[in-house]
Design an enzyme around this catalytic site. Structure first.
Site, PDB file in Angstrom:
ATOM      1  N   HIS A   1       0.824  -1.213   0.000  1.00  0.00           N
ATOM      2  CA  HIS A   1       0.000   0.000   0.000  1.00  0.00           C
ATOM      3  C   HIS A   1       0.856   1.260   0.000  1.00  0.00           C
ATOM      4  O   HIS A   1       0.444   2.298  -0.481  1.00  0.00           O
ATOM      5  CB  HIS A   1      -0.896   0.042   1.242  1.00  0.00           C
ATOM      6  CG  HIS A   1      -1.801  -1.129   1.370  1.00  0.00           C
ATOM      7  ND1 HIS A   1      -2.777  -1.412   0.446  1.00  0.00           N
ATOM      8  CD2 HIS A   1      -1.876  -2.104   2.310  1.00  0.00           C
ATOM      9  CE1 HIS A   1      -3.414  -2.514   0.825  1.00  0.00           C
ATOM     10  NE2 HIS A   1      -2.883  -2.944   1.943  1.00  0.00           N
TER      11      HIS A   1
ATOM     12  N   HIS B   1       5.663   6.794   6.540  1.00  0.00           N
ATOM     13  CA  HIS B   1       5.302   6.245   5.228  1.00  0.00           C
ATOM     14  C   HIS B   1       4.705   7.364   4.379  1.00  0.00           C
ATOM     15  O   HIS B   1       4.434   8.454   4.881  1.00  0.00           O
ATOM     16  CB  HIS B   1       4.315   5.085   5.392  1.00  0.00           C
ATOM     17  CG  HIS B   1       3.038   5.510   6.025  1.00  0.00           C
ATOM     18  ND1 HIS B   1       2.797   5.420   7.371  1.00  0.00           N
ATOM     19  CD2 HIS B   1       1.928   6.093   5.502  1.00  0.00           C
ATOM     20  CE1 HIS B   1       1.610   5.907   7.645  1.00  0.00           C
ATOM     21  NE2 HIS B   1       1.050   6.334   6.533  1.00  0.00           N
TER      22      HIS B   1
ATOM     23  N   GLU C   1      -3.194  13.052   1.401  1.00  0.00           N
ATOM     24  CA  GLU C   1      -4.512  12.644   1.914  1.00  0.00           C
ATOM     25  C   GLU C   1      -5.253  13.862   2.456  1.00  0.00           C
ATOM     26  O   GLU C   1      -6.404  14.098   2.100  1.00  0.00           O
ATOM     27  CB  GLU C   1      -4.336  11.592   3.017  1.00  0.00           C
ATOM     28  CG  GLU C   1      -3.750  10.296   2.472  1.00  0.00           C
ATOM     29  CD  GLU C   1      -4.174   9.093   3.273  1.00  0.00           C
ATOM     30  OE1 GLU C   1      -3.809   8.994   4.442  1.00  0.00           O
ATOM     31  OE2 GLU C   1      -4.902   8.248   2.703  1.00  0.00           O
TER      32      GLU C   1
ATOM     33  N   HIS D   1       3.606  10.585   6.598  1.00  0.00           N
ATOM     34  CA  HIS D   1       2.988  10.408   7.909  1.00  0.00           C
ATOM     35  C   HIS D   1       4.001   9.807   8.882  1.00  0.00           C
ATOM     36  O   HIS D   1       4.474   8.692   8.663  1.00  0.00           O
ATOM     37  CB  HIS D   1       1.770   9.485   7.811  1.00  0.00           C
ATOM     38  CG  HIS D   1       0.603  10.120   7.126  1.00  0.00           C
ATOM     39  ND1 HIS D   1      -0.415   9.389   6.546  1.00  0.00           N
ATOM     40  CD2 HIS D   1       0.300  11.426   6.931  1.00  0.00           C
ATOM     41  CE1 HIS D   1      -1.306  10.236   6.035  1.00  0.00           C
ATOM     42  NE2 HIS D   1      -0.893  11.467   6.245  1.00  0.00           N
TER      43      HIS D   1
ATOM     44  N   THR E   1      -6.074   6.247   8.333  1.00  0.00           N
ATOM     45  CA  THR E   1      -6.672   6.473   7.006  1.00  0.00           C
ATOM     46  C   THR E   1      -6.699   5.197   6.174  1.00  0.00           C
ATOM     47  O   THR E   1      -6.958   5.237   4.988  1.00  0.00           O
ATOM     48  CB  THR E   1      -5.924   7.580   6.238  1.00  0.00           C
ATOM     49  OG1 THR E   1      -4.578   7.129   5.976  1.00  0.00           O
ATOM     50  CG2 THR E   1      -5.893   8.880   7.019  1.00  0.00           C
ATOM     51  N   THR E   2      -6.410   4.071   6.829  1.00  0.00           N
ATOM     52  CA  THR E   2      -6.536   2.758   6.188  1.00  0.00           C
ATOM     53  C   THR E   2      -7.322   1.859   7.135  1.00  0.00           C
ATOM     54  O   THR E   2      -7.358   2.124   8.343  1.00  0.00           O
ATOM     55  CB  THR E   2      -5.151   2.122   5.940  1.00  0.00           C
ATOM     56  OG1 THR E   2      -4.439   2.050   7.183  1.00  0.00           O
ATOM     57  CG2 THR E   2      -4.347   2.934   4.939  1.00  0.00           C
TER      58      THR E   2
HETATM   59 ZN   LIG Z   1      -0.679   7.336   6.167  1.00  0.00          ZN
END
Ligand SMILES: [Zn+2]
Length: 249
Positions: A87, A112, A118, A131, A199-200
């Protein structure tokens, strides 16, 4: 139902909303979700993704808050350890680096990237966002620092591993070369703060989000290379539902 279709329902948890799959029990696997753009339906498999305090958000109408404190980072030099988790490109940060904010101490776990960003700031979306994920070791609460990239000059920190990015899922890269994430921070430590989520999936609402007000730079070549590997690995903007976004200026 064809066996192949059943297989699809097993591996794509963001279940289609247009057919009789709804009659089947969903088999949701946290390791096999996908980015689906606007209208993604993670909520059908991950209950918290349909919550009221989700991330990312558009940062707007912020309120200056005098009670917020300056960010205190104590980040140490660490060897490079990159992971492509399918991802994102993730840098696993060796233990021993701390963030202190508003009286709470957190340990830096990893950072990451997302292409494109985002969060948006007053509706502006940036080409990349990093992030920095920190955890309070007593409560498991998370504090994530988001930093926007804009197109500009080559970023020396990124360049230290740019030619070694793991290109395939589950691939790692390690090096004895020592680097320090503090070198990537913008000079201005002004930030926005709000309560949100991962956010995942599973989208847990356990994150104090700290988004730096000032973007940093990377070259077009660096941003293109990251986009090549990660494509559009961003979640659409989520509603604020009355949450206030504070500003430390
Ligand atoms: Zn993130």
């Amino acid at each position: 139902m064809l066996w192949s279709m059943m297989f699809m329902t097993l591996i794509i948890p963001a279940c289609s909303d247009d057919d009789d799959d709804l009659e089947e029990p969903h088999t949701c696997d946290a390791f096999h979700w996908e980015y689906e753009g606007e209208g993604a339906t993670w909520g059908s498999c991950f209950m918290e993704c349909g919550g009221q305090a989700q991330s990312p958000v558009n940062i707007t109408q912020t309120v200056e808050d005098q009670s917020l404190s300056e960010l205190q980072m104590n980040y140490t030099d660490v060897p490079i350890h990159l992971l492509n988790n399918g991802h994102t490109i993730q840098f696993e940060y060796e233990t021993g680096s701390q963030l202190q904010v508003n009286g709470v101490a957190y340990e830096l776990l990893q950072f990451h990237f997302h292409t494109v960003s985002e969060h948006t700031i007053d509706g502006v979306r940036y080409p990349m966002e990093v992030h920095l994920v920190h955890k309070n070791l007593d409560t498991d609460a998370l504090a994530v620092i988001g930093i926007m990239f804009k197109q500009g000059t080559e970023n020396p920190f990124l360049q230290s591993f740019m030619d070694d990015l793991p290109t395939a899922a589950d691939e790692h890269f390690t090096s004895e070369q020592m680097v320090n994430i503090s070198t990537i921070l913008p000079n201005s430590r002004s930030y926005y703060l709000y309560d949100g989520s991962l956010t995942t999936p599973p989208c847990s609402e356990v994150v104090t989000w700290i988004v730096m007000q000032t973007p940093i730079e990377a070259s077009p070549e660096q941003i293109d290379r990251m986009y090549e590997l990660m494509q559009d690995n961003y979640r659409p903007i989520q509603p604020l539902n009355g949450r206030e976004i504070k500003a430390f200026n």
